[in-house]
Design an enzyme around this catalytic site. Structure first.
Site, PDB file in Angstrom:
ATOM      1  N   ARG A  26       0.825  -1.217   0.000  1.00 42.49           N
ATOM      2  CA  ARG A  26       0.000   0.000   0.000  1.00 42.49           C
ATOM      3  C   ARG A  26       0.855   1.260   0.000  1.00 42.49           C
ATOM      4  NH1 ARG A  26      -4.544  -1.913   4.406  1.00 42.49           N
ATOM      5  NH2 ARG A  26      -5.767  -3.159   2.955  1.00 42.49           N
ATOM      6  N   GLU A  38      -1.981  -9.694  -4.114  1.00 46.23           N
ATOM      7  CA  GLU A  38      -3.311 -10.299  -4.248  1.00 46.23           C
ATOM      8  C   GLU A  38      -3.219 -11.811  -4.448  1.00 46.23           C
ATOM      9  OE1 GLU A  38      -6.181  -9.258  -3.597  1.00 46.23           O
ATOM     10  OE2 GLU A  38      -5.573  -7.199  -3.205  1.00 46.23           O
ATOM     11  N   THR A  44      -3.412 -17.069   1.993  1.00 53.29           N
ATOM     12  CA  THR A  44      -2.489 -16.809   3.097  1.00 53.29           C
ATOM     13  C   THR A  44      -2.934 -15.567   3.857  1.00 53.29           C
ATOM     14  OG1 THR A  44      -0.737 -17.682   1.669  1.00 53.29           O
ATOM     15  CG2 THR A  44      -0.026 -16.470   3.596  1.00 53.29           C
ATOM     16  N   LEU A  81       5.275 -20.918   1.565  1.00 58.23           N
ATOM     17  CA  LEU A  81       3.941 -20.305   1.467  1.00 58.23           C
ATOM     18  C   LEU A  81       2.869 -21.315   1.060  1.00 58.23           C
ATOM     19  CD1 LEU A  81       3.903 -16.810  -0.303  1.00 58.23           C
ATOM     20  CD2 LEU A  81       2.904 -17.448   1.875  1.00 58.23           C
ATOM     21  N   TYR A 121     -11.807 -12.034  -9.587  1.00 57.29           N
ATOM     22  CA  TYR A 121     -11.464 -11.308  -8.362  1.00 57.29           C
ATOM     23  C   TYR A 121     -10.154 -10.526  -8.541  1.00 57.29           C
ATOM     24  CZ  TYR A 121      -9.281 -10.114  -4.096  1.00 57.29           C
ATOM     25  OH  TYR A 121      -8.613  -9.380  -3.148  1.00 57.29           O
ATOM     26  N   ASP A 139     -14.530 -11.112  -2.623  1.00 57.09           N
ATOM     27  CA  ASP A 139     -13.789 -12.252  -2.059  1.00 57.09           C
ATOM     28  C   ASP A 139     -14.548 -12.737  -0.820  1.00 57.09           C
ATOM     29  OD1 ASP A 139     -13.281 -10.413  -0.075  1.00 57.09           O
ATOM     30  OD2 ASP A 139     -11.124 -10.776   0.011  1.00 57.09           O
TER      31      ASP A 139
END
Ligand code: SF4
Length: 349
Positions: A26, A38, A44, A81, A121, A139
């Site tokens: 951000r 995204e 996660t 991840l 999305y 979402d």
């Protein structure tokens, strides 16, 4: 003259301006960083994703650098991840963008949807968050907020319900001052205030008109998804070692953990059947010097519940006693760096 009535979209945007979490993507709203974040956030949690995001962007600072990297290197930088198909899709997507868009992300949803790995999305997220386009997104967090706010109790899996959520999201973004803030605010509200259990309604900027809050029926929305009957799998994972090296194989394409490194495994009917498998392995292979269970791990893939017992096997020859595909021998240090299946990572941890 009284103050103009604020729309719910505006209330949310104002709330977001004050309450948003400071996250690395951000800071500059760079389209590439929004895309990577995204994709990472699809499976996660934010707190887990942040260090991986920083590491990934350091390793591949641009779409061109990502496209030029070997898949193996991309997977290594994703290691830990899980859900590696996300990394493979990012890599494929980067190659597509270099070929068709000079290594940049396009701004329109129509063009974004052509990029491998980008669905409705993610296209909405990139168009609105990175380019501030008036595009909707839905979402799980957004569904929960809308479900409670409007009291929508129809099943999430139904396409009619999905269509309704997308239409509502479209209306909200239409009324926004700033689509980037509104869409992020909706997701942020779902993640931090309108949480699955115990939503913090007194802190919610749109509480006044919320159907579920008024009726105190928050727990009923959204209705739980229908689950498939779970299937239990029992595996013996063979951690074969010879002369300080360990044997691993790559999972073939089209299988779980495709192209990731794994220990060969033997299937058992039940958990109590695993010791019998160990005994027969010992009987059939004279080159096994010792065989010792070292760890039991559990893992879930969709509706499959896997129990795997990792067995450390010392061999007297550099010949794996069981293998399914093409394998290699690695030192512990090399093994730590590999892109591995979740099961291997759990056993090594
Ligand atoms: Fe969710 Fe409560 Fe806000 Fe309604 S008032 S949207 S239930 S946090």
């Amino acid at each position: 003259m009284g103050r103009p009535v604020q729309s719910n979209s505006e209330k949310l945007e104002q709330w977001f301006a004050k309450q948003q979490r400071l996250l690395p993507w951000r800071r500059h709203y760079r389209p590439y960083e929004i895309w990577v974040s995204e994709i990472m956030l699809q499976q996660t949690q934010v707190a887990t994703a942040v260090p991986y995001f920083k590491k990934f962007i350091r390793a591949f600072p641009s779409i061109k650098k990502l496209a030029a990297a070997k898949q193996e290197t991309v997977l290594e930088n994703w290691s830990g991840l899980g859900y590696y198909s996300r990394a493979r899709n990012l890599h494929r997507g980067a190659a597509y963008l270099v070929e068709h868009h000079k290594g940049q992300l396009p701004q329109s949803c129509d063009e974004l949807l052509k990029v491998p790995g980008i669905g409705p999305y993610t296209a909405g997220a990139i168009a609105s968050i990175a380019f501030n386009q008036r595009e909707a997104l839905v979402d799980g967090n957004v569904q929960r907020v809308f479900s409670r706010f409007y009291g929508i109790g129809s099943p999430l899996e139904s396409s009619a319900t999905q269509k309704r959520y997308w239409e509502i999201a479209g209306d909200w973004v239409k009324n926004a001052l700033n689509p980037r803030d509104l869409n992020q605010a909706l997701m942020e509200l779902g993640a931090t205030v309108c949480k699955k259990s115990q939503p913090d309604c007194p802190a919610c900027p749109i509480q006044r008109e919320c159907v579920a809050r008024k009726a105190q029926t928050q727990a009923l929305y959204p209705p739980p998804k229908k689950r498939k009957k779970s299937v239990s799998l029992y595996w013996l994972g063979l951690v074969q070692t010879y002369n300080g090296k360990y044997y691993l194989e790559k999972n073939p394409a089209g299988t779980w953990w495709e192209t990731l490194w794994d220990f060969p495994r033997i299937e058992a009917k039940t958990e109590s059947d695993i010791p019998k498998r160990i005994s027969s392995l010992l009987k059939q292979n004279e080159i096994i010097e010792s065989c010792r269970p070292i760890k039991k791990v559990k893992h879930t893939v969709t509706h499959h519940k896997i129990t795997m017992v990792g067995c450390l096997i010392h061999l007297s020859q550099k010949t794996p006693v069981a293998h399914q595909g093409e394998g290699k021998w690695f030192t512990q240090k090399q093994m730590n760096k590999l892109a591995k299946s979740s099961l291997v990572s759990k056993i090594l941890n």
